[in-house]
Design a protein around this motif. Structure first.
Motif, mmCIF file in Angstrom:
data_model
loop_
_atom_site.group_PDB
_atom_site.id
_atom_site.type_symbol
_atom_site.label_atom_id
_atom_site.label_comp_id
_atom_site.label_asym_id
_atom_site.label_seq_id
_atom_site.Cartn_x
_atom_site.Cartn_y
_atom_site.Cartn_z
ATOM 1 N N VAL A 46 0.783 -1.243 0.000
ATOM 2 C CA VAL A 46 0.000 0.000 0.000
ATOM 3 C C VAL A 46 0.815 1.293 0.000
ATOM 4 N N VAL A 90 2.524 1.940 -3.409
ATOM 5 C CA VAL A 90 1.583 2.286 -4.483
ATOM 6 C C VAL A 90 1.105 3.735 -4.317
ATOM 7 N N ARG A 91 0.843 4.126 -3.075
ATOM 8 C CA ARG A 91 0.403 5.506 -2.840
ATOM 9 C C ARG A 91 1.475 6.505 -3.268
ATOM 10 N N ASP A 140 1.793 6.848 -6.979
ATOM 11 C CA ASP A 140 0.718 7.669 -7.540
ATOM 12 C C ASP A 140 1.082 9.149 -7.451
ATOM 13 N N SER A 191 3.462 17.017 -14.069
ATOM 14 C CA SER A 191 3.351 18.466 -13.872
ATOM 15 C C SER A 191 4.687 19.176 -13.695
ATOM 16 N N LYS A 192 5.698 18.482 -13.189
ATOM 17 C CA LYS A 192 6.936 19.178 -12.829
ATOM 18 C C LYS A 192 8.112 18.929 -13.769
ATOM 19 N N ARG A 242 -2.459 -16.187 -3.380
ATOM 20 C CA ARG A 242 -3.175 -16.525 -2.145
ATOM 21 C C ARG A 242 -3.923 -15.335 -1.555
ATOM 22 N N GLY A 243 -3.840 -14.194 -2.223
ATOM 23 C CA GLY A 243 -4.589 -13.028 -1.737
ATOM 24 C C GLY A 243 -3.916 -12.310 -0.591
ATOM 25 N N GLU A 244 -2.612 -12.560 -0.426
ATOM 26 C CA GLU A 244 -1.900 -11.903 0.673
ATOM 27 C C GLU A 244 -1.147 -10.663 0.199
ATOM 28 N N MET A 245 -1.032 -10.533 -1.124
ATOM 29 C CA MET A 245 -0.274 -9.417 -1.695
ATOM 30 C C MET A 245 -1.043 -8.878 -2.896
ATOM 31 N N LEU A 246 -0.982 -7.570 -3.109
ATOM 32 C CA LEU A 246 -1.654 -6.978 -4.266
ATOM 33 C C LEU A 246 -1.185 -7.673 -5.542
ATOM 34 N N ASP A 290 -4.099 -5.477 -9.909
ATOM 35 C CA ASP A 290 -4.572 -4.472 -8.938
ATOM 36 C C ASP A 290 -3.748 -3.196 -9.063
ATOM 37 N N GLU A 327 -4.342 -1.393 -12.334
ATOM 38 C CA GLU A 327 -5.639 -0.726 -12.384
ATOM 39 C C GLU A 327 -5.593 0.577 -11.579
ATOM 40 N N ILE A 328 -4.917 0.543 -10.441
ATOM 41 C CA ILE A 328 -4.864 1.727 -9.585
ATOM 42 C C ILE A 328 -3.989 2.820 -10.208
ATOM 43 N N LEU A 329 -2.809 2.439 -10.710
ATOM 44 C CA LEU A 329 -1.875 3.458 -11.202
ATOM 45 C C LEU A 329 -2.082 3.791 -12.683
ATOM 46 N N ARG A 367 -7.148 -13.244 3.495
ATOM 47 C CA ARG A 367 -6.976 -12.629 2.183
ATOM 48 C C ARG A 367 -7.036 -11.110 2.347
ATOM 49 N N THR A 368 -5.895 -10.516 2.597
ATOM 50 C CA THR A 368 -5.863 -9.085 2.914
ATOM 51 C C THR A 368 -5.675 -8.196 1.687
ATOM 52 N N ALA A 369 -5.257 -8.799 0.562
ATOM 53 C CA ALA A 369 -4.990 -7.985 -0.632
ATOM 54 C C ALA A 369 -6.227 -7.203 -1.108
ATOM 55 N N ARG A 385 -6.404 -3.141 -1.718
ATOM 56 C CA ARG A 385 -6.829 -2.581 -2.993
ATOM 57 C C ARG A 385 -7.934 -1.547 -2.802
ATOM 58 N N LEU A 420 -6.730 1.634 -1.017
ATOM 59 C CA LEU A 420 -5.951 2.473 -1.935
ATOM 60 C C LEU A 420 -6.847 3.221 -2.912
ATOM 61 N N LEU A 466 -6.690 7.223 -2.933
ATOM 62 C CA LEU A 466 -6.082 7.904 -4.076
ATOM 63 C C LEU A 466 -7.089 8.760 -4.840
ATOM 64 N N ARG A 476 -5.917 12.503 -5.415
ATOM 65 C CA ARG A 476 -5.765 13.020 -6.770
ATOM 66 C C ARG A 476 -6.617 14.265 -6.956
#
Lengths: 272, 106
Positions: free
Chosen positions: A147, A150-151, A154, A162-163, A189-193, A197, A200-202, B11-13, B17, B20, B24, B28
């Motif tokens: 997290v 990724v923040r 962004d 811009s800069k 296993r859903g433990e990491m982005l 993901d 899609e976010i960035l 399942r923390t991902a 998500r 975030l 964001l 933004r």
């Protein structure tokens, strides 16, 4: 070929900017391009160490900016690949010594000598990071699937838009995502982005996925980019492919899977 | 610790998500606004400078948000000499403000 200025940036520290700069720089040089890697982390330089050139630094970028040395005197040519050079940062000065004019002059001179000028940005969003991205044609945003990284990425993408000089001239700066320290098992296993993901976010195109790997650590330990130190490793393959994409090839991105032996599997999970 | 919890993988991902995406979207918008304000301020200054000599700090541009409504406030302080010299408007014309000082953006 028109020379290209590339910035390796991230906002957050410790995500793999310097190791990625070294590996991408070496991979491009191994493909025959003339490459210089430039350390912008004034006061906390490390690219020299990761490249194995820490005992060869005589002059640095600040010396050149202040007129105490010529650019050619500060450049260190790699001992393994002769079309790869390093311009080290100063370890003793402070960031204010990176003047806008001084940096512009150096980048212009480097553009004449090299096909690729790769700028290793310091962490953060202060002067050093701004100077590193200022002249970039292309940005590689190094991100961990986590997290805070990724923040910060962004935020950095917003600054790239811009800069930078390109942004100020209303031109498009090419941006790519390099996902590092990726663990495909954990993501499944859903433990990491997952890669999807983060993409899609960035919403910037993917340059490559580099696995969390002992080969990367081993390479830094001995002061050699992973593409030189262990060219057949999964991490090196990811960097070679990323370099090919930067040169314009269209390649499918594969999710790297680190092969672990039985012991690695048993202990790997527990310690992490 | 109960046995069930030991086997239930977390399942923390998906949580990461979602957090975030919400954060964001917010950040933004905030940074977009500050960029927009700078652009607006520069362009307003340029327009005024074509007709009147004015200090840069006499033009204030502010964006306020309350609930669903955002208010854009443009405050231009005119030089004193010019304010005195300006002709008085007839009552009919004065029904609308001579200098718009505030507008609304949805």
């Amino acid at each position: 070929m028109m020379s290209k200025v590339l910035v390796v940036t991230s906002g957050k520290g410790g995500v793999g900017k310097t190791t990625s700069t070294a590996a991408l720089g070496a991979a491009l040089a191994q493909a025959g391009e003339k490459v210089v890697v430039v350390d912008f982390d004034v006061g906390l330089r490390n690219l020299d160490l990761v490249m194995g050139a820490e005992r060869r630094v005589v002059f640095d970028m600040i010396n050149v900016i202040q007129g105490d040395a010529k650019l050619a005197q500060a450049l260190i040519r790699d001992k393994r690949i002769d079309n790869l050079s390093l311009l080290p940062a100063s370890q003793t000065r402070d960031k204010d010594a990176l003047t806008e004019d001084g940096v512009a002059k150096i980048i212009d001179q480097l553009r004449l000598k090299f096909d690729w000028v790769i700028c290793d940005s310091p962490a953060g969003i202060e002067r050093g990071a701004l100077m590193a991205m200022r002249h970039a044609d292309i940005a590689v945003v190094v991100t961990n699937p986590e997290v805070s990284s990724v923040r910060d990425s962004d935020r950095i993408i917003g600054m790239l838009d811009s800069k930078t000089l390109k942004a100020e001239r209303d031109e498009r700066i090419e941006k790519h995502l390099l996902l590092t320290r990726y663990d495909a098992g954990r993501a499944a296993r859903g433990e990491m982005l997952k890669t999807e993901d983060v993409l899609e976010i960035l919403s910037i195109p993917l340059l490559g996925i580099v696995p969390e790997s002992v080969d990367v650590l081993n390479a830094s330990n001995v002061g050699s980019p992973v593409t030189l130190n262990n060219p057949t490793s999964v991490a090196a393959k990811a960097y070679f492919d990323a370099a090919r994409r930067l040169r314009g090839e269209i390649l499918e991105v594969v999710v790297p899977i680190e092969r672990k032996g039985l012991m690695g599997r048993l202990f790997g999970r527990r310690v992490a | 610790m109960n046995l069930l919890a030991m086997f239930r993988r977390q399942r923390t991902a998906p949580v990461a998500r979602e957090r975030l995406q919400v954060l964001l979207a917010h950040e933004r918008m905030a940074s977009g606004h500050s960029e927009l304000l700078n652009v607006l301020r520069e362009e307003i200054l340029a327009v005024i400078a074509r007709h009147i000599q004015l200090d840069r700090d006499k033009v204030k541009v502010k964006l306020d948000r309350a609930g669903d409504v955002a208010t854009l406030e443009i405050d231009v302080e005119m030089p004193e000499a010019l304010a005195r010299a300006a002709p008085r408007r007839s009552t009919a014309a004065a029904s609308g403000p001579a200098w718009p000082t505030a507008g609304t953006m949805a």
